[in-house]
Write a protein that holds these residues in place. Structure first.
Motif: not given
Length: 745
Positions: A293, A391, A422
Motif C-alpha cells: 500500500t 499512503n 494512511g
C-alpha cells in the motif's frame, strides 16, 4: 454556438480539447485519488472535478479556443465584450446542478468552494460577486450555452442525474453566493478540504498526461554507508577511537532495527547527532517495500545543506536506473536525481512538469519548509502536493527545529493524516521537545546512549569572547544576528591578519554559501564566522566553537558540529555572553537556558537536564501557548487564508526579506533580460543561486543603486556599475549593517 457544436475546455489544437471529456476525466481521476482516503465526504472530490470547468461555456473561452489563427488578436477583441472568468460561473452552475441529488448542504458548500478556488485559493465563504458589463454579457450568452450543453450530456451517466432544469432557469440570476463553511471544530474538515482540493488539482493539472500513482519498490543497499573512513593519516589512538565510534554506530543501527515497531503510525527516533541516521532511515523504509500500500517515501530536513548531504549518501545506495524515481525538490532545484546528475549546464531550463510539481515520485527529498507550506499554505502550487502524502512515509529529520508553537498542531494533523490518509510519520531528533514527548519512541538502551555521549563528550565553558586569544584551527564563531556576526568578522580580520577568515549568513549569495560549506571539508586552519545557518544538520566537524549565548536547543545543535568523531577528548564549546539582548529568541527560553548553562560543564550534563527544561518551557511559555491557540482556531474554523497568513508571518518572515540578484559582472545583461522578461519561473537552479537577502530595507540602503526598470517590478538587481558597491566579496550584503546602531537578525 449551435446545439450540435462540441464545447471546448482548451484550445482546439491542443490534446484532449473537448469540455465533456475533460470534465468526466477530471471527475473520475479526482474521485479515484480521493477514494484512497477514508474521509467522510467522498463526493466532494468527484463533483468538484466533474463541474470545475463547466463555466468555460463562457463565450470568452469558446471563441478563443475554437480559433486556429490569430488567437492573440481575437483574444484582444473578445476581451472588450466578455469577461475572462470561468471558476465563478462553474460554482454558480454547480449550485443548481447539485441541488436535488441527495447531497447535504454542507457538502455542496464544500464543492462550490473547491470549484471557485481551483485557480486561486480555498475560501471560507463566498458572498457577492462583482458583476460588470462584461460579466453580465458573458452570463447572458451562457444561458443558451447551458441549454445546449445539457442537451449534449443528458444521456451521459455522469451528467444525467444533475438538476439541469434548475440550472437553466436560475443561472441568469445575479450571481450572489450565500455560503460559509461549517466545521466540526477539529482538524478533520481542514484536512478533508485540503486533500480534496489537492485531488482536484492533480486530476486537472495532470489531465493531459497518462500517469499513474507510484508504488514504492526501490531496492536500497546501505552497505556503502558502513564503510569506514580512511585511517592512513590518523595516529594509532585516533584509529582506536574511530573504531569505537564505528562500533557504537553499528550498535545503534542494530537496536533501532530490532526495536522499531512497524505497527506504529507515528513514531520518534531519538538519534544523537552523528550517530548514523541516514542508514537507519533507509534500512527502515526498505522493510516497508513489502507493504504494497506504500506509494512514496519523503525525507524532510530543515536545511538545504543537510538535504544535499542526505542526497549524496542516498545516491550511493540505489542504481542509476532507480535514480529517475527519486525527486530532489528545493527552492533552487526540482528534478529527478538522475536529471540532476545529468545536468552540468548552468543554463539548463526545466519546463513545468506535473509529475515533479505534484510529488509523483517514489522517493522525494525536500525541506521541512516545503512540508509546512504544503500543509498550511493556501496556494494551488503547494496544495497540489498535499494528496501525495496519502499512503506514504514521511521522515522528518531534526524535528526540534520546527517552532514549538506549531509542533503541537502539526502533531494533531499527522495523527489525522494517518487516520484518513494512511500516512506513516517518523520524527527524528537529537532532542525531543515536550510537544511530541508522548509519542511512542523506538527503544534505545540507556547504556548505548550513555556510551555514545561519553565518546563524543564536549566540555562547556562560559567565558567572555576574547578575539585576541581566539584559537584558529577549524574554528566556528557564531553570533545571534547578522549585525553582530559581520562586526565580529571584521574585528577578526584586523586581529588575525595571517589566518583564513570566512563569513557566512543569508546575506551571502546562495551559491557561495553552498560552495563555502563544501570546501570546508578540505581546509584546516580557518575561522568561520556565521549566523545560525550552520547550526543544525550540517555534516561538518569543527575543532573549536565559540557560540553566543542562546536557548539550550540551539546550543545542543551547534554542539553537534564540534569534534564529531570524538578524536579530541578536550574539545570545548565556549559560550560567550550577549550584549544584553536575547534577540532573536524569546526572553523566557533565553533566561531559563542561561540560568541552567551557568551550572553545566559538559555535553552529557546538558543532555541530562533536557526533559526538565522542555517541560518547564512548555508549561510557562504563554506566548507560544497563545500562538498555538490562534493557529488551532484558524484550522478548526476552516479559515484557510488565516492559517496561511499566520504561518507565513511566524515561520517564513525571513523569506519575505528583500532578495537581491547578484550575478557575476559578465552575466549582468543576461540577468537583466531574464528578469525583465519573466524568465525565472522555472529556472531557480540558475538564477536563484545568485540571490542573497538584504539586512534592511532597500529604501534605507538607497534605491539609486538598483536598476530602475526592475524596481518598478519590485525586483532588485544592482546597476552594473554598482555591483561591487552593493555586494562585498567577503561579507556580501551584510556590509550595509556594519557598526550600525540597529538590531538586525
Amino acid at each position: 454556438m449551435s446545439a450540435c457544436t462540441k464545447f471546448l475546455s482548451h484550445p482546439i489544437d491542443q490534446p484532449k480539447p473537448f469540455l465533456i471529456e475533460h470534465l468526466i476525466a477530471v471527475g473520475q481521476k479526482s474521485k479515484e485519488l480521493f477514494a484512497e482516503t477514508s474521509f467522510r465526504n467522498q463526493e466532494i472530490a468527484y463533483y468538484s472535478g466533474l463541474l470545475h470547468d463547466i463555466g468555460k461555456i463562457n463565450p470568452w473561452y469558446q471563441e478563443i479556443f475554437s480559433a486556429i489563427h490569430d488567437r492573440k488578436k481575437i483574444q484582444e477583441e473578445i476581451s472588450t465584450k466578455f469577461v475572462q472568468q470561468h471558476s465563478v460561473f462553474s460554482a454558480w452552475a454547480a449550485k443548481y446542478l447539485l441541488s436535488k441529488i441527495g447531497l447535504d448542504y454542507d457538502v455542496i458548500d464544500k464543492i462550490l468552494i473547491l470549484i471557485y478556488g481551483h485557480h486561486s485559493t480555498i475560501r471560507k465563504s463566498l458572498g457577492e460577486i462583482k458583476q460588470g458589463s462584461q460579466f453580465k454579457a458573458s452570463q447572458e450568452i451562457m444561458k443558451g450555452n447551458i441549454k445546449n450543453f445539457s442537451s449534449q450530456v443528458l444521456d451521459i451517466p455522469e451528467f444525467s442525474e444533475l438538476n439541469w432544469s434548475s440550472c437553466i432557469e436560475r443561472f441568469p440570476r445575479p450571481v450572489l453566493f450565500d455560503l460559509r463553511l461549517n466545521s466540526m471544530k477539529t482538524p478533520d474538515d481542514y484536512l478533508e478540504m485540503s486533500v480534496a482540493f489537492s485531488c482536484l488539482l492533480q486530476a486537472d493539472r495532470g489531465s493531459f498526461d497518462d500517469w499513474s500513482v507510484p508504488k514504492f519498490d526501490l531496492s536500497i543497499d546501505t552497505t556503502s554507508l558502513t564503510k569506514p573512513k580512511p585511517t592512513n593519516d590518523l595516529q594509532s589512538l585516533d584509529k582506536i577511537q574511530q573504531e569505537k565510534m564505528r562500533s557504537l554506530r553499528n550498535r545503534f543501527q542494530k537496536e533501532v532495527m530490532d526495536n522499531y515497531d512497524y505497527s506504529e503510525k507515528i513514531i520518534v527516533i531519538h538519534a544523537p547527532t552523528g550517530i548514523g541516521k541516514t542508514k537507519v532511515f533507509l534500512d527502515i523504509v526498505s522493510k516497508y517495500k513489502e507493504d504494497k500500500t506504500i506509494q512514496r517515501v519523503f525525507y524532510f530536513s530543515p536545511l538545504l545543506a543537510l538535504t544535499e548531504d542526505f542526497e549524496r549518501k542516498f545516491e550511493t545506495t540505489i542504481s542509476e536506473k532507480q535514480a529517475r524515481d527519486v525527486l530532489i525538490y528545493n527552492h533552487m532545484f526540482a528534478e529527478s536525481l538522475e536529471g540532476k546528475k545529468r545536468d552540468t549546464n548552468e543554463g539548463y531550463i526545466r519546463e513545468w512538469n506535473f509529475l515533479i510539481e505534484s510529488f509523483n515520485k517514489q522517493f522525494v527529498i525536500t525541506t521541512t519548509q516545503r512540508l509546512l507550506m504544503t500543509i498550511y499554505a493556501n496556494t494551488t502550487k503547494e496544495k497540489l502536493k498535499m494528496a501525495s502524502f496519502r499512503n506514504s512515509i514521511l521522515i522528518i529529520d531534526e524535528v526540534q527545529t520546527i517552532p514549538k508553537f506549531i509542533l503541537s498542531n502539526l502533531k494533531d494533523i499527522f495523527q489525522k493524516m494517518n487516520q484518513y490518509m494512511g500516512t506513516i510519520v517518523i520524527l527524528v531528533s537529537a532532542t525531543i521537545p515536550n510537544e511530541i514527548n508522548e509519542i511512542n519512541k523506538v527503544k534505545i538502551s540507556k547504556e548505548l546512549l550513555d556510551d555514545y555521549l561519553d565518546q563524543t563528550q564536549k566540555q562547556i565553558a562560559i567565558e567572555p569572547l576574547d578575539l585576541s586569544t581566539l584559537i584558529i584551527n577549524k574554528t566556528l564563531v557564531m553570533a545571534n544576528t547578522r549585525k553582530k556576526a559581520v562586526n565580529l568578522y571584521n574585528s577578526i580580520v584586523q586581529i588575525h591578519k595571517d589566518s583564513t577568515k570566512i563569513y557566512l549568513s543569508s546575506g551571502i549569495r546562495k551559491k557561495d554559501r553552498i560552495d563555502i560549506l563544501k570546501n570546508l571539508h578540505t581546509q584546516e586552519n580557518y575561522v568561520l564566522v556565521s549566523t545560525q545557518v550552520v547550526e543544525a544538520g550540517v555534516d561538518i566537524s569543527f575543532s573549536n566553537i565559540y557560540r553566543e549565548a542562546a536557548p539550550i536547543d540551539n546550543i545542543i545543535q551547534v554542539m553537534g558540529r564540534l569534534n564529531r568523531e570524538g578524536l579530541d577528548p578536550n574539545a570545548k564549546i565556549i559560550i560567550y555572553p550577549t550584549d544584553g539582548s536575547e534577540l532573536p529568541y524569546s526572553k523566557l527560553e533565553f533566561d531559563e537556558s542561561w540560568k541552567r548553562l551557568e551550572n553545566i560543564h559538559n555535553s552529557k550534563e546538558l543532555y541530562a537536564i533536557l526533559e526538565q527544561y522542555y517541560g518547564e518551557i512548555s508549561a510557562r511559555n504563554k506566548r507560544n501557548i497563545a500562538k498555538t491557540v490562534k493557529l488551532e482556531t484558524c484550522v478548526k474554523n476552516l479559515d484557510f487564508e488565516g492559517v496561511w497568513t499566520f504561518v507565513k508571518k511566524e515561520l517564513f518572515a525571513e523569506d519575505d526579506r528583500d532578495s537581491v540578484f547578484v550575478p557575476k559582472l559578465e552575466n549582468w545583461y543576461e540577468y537583466k533580460y531574464a528578469l525583465m522578461n519573466n524568465k525565472l519561473k522555472d529556472n531557480f537552479k540558475k538564477y536563484g543561486l545568485y540571490t542573497a537577502t538584504l539586512p534592511r530595507s532597500v529604501d534605507k540602503i538607497g534605491r539609486k543603486y538598483f536598476d530602475e526598470e526592475l524596481l518598478e517590478k519590485n525586483i532588485l538587481l544592482p546597476k552594473k556599475e554598482h555591483l561591487e558597491t552593493i555586494y562585498d566579496e567577503n561579507v556580501g550584503l551584510d556590509k550595509w549593517i556594519i557598526s550600525e546602531n540597529v538590531s538586525s537578525d
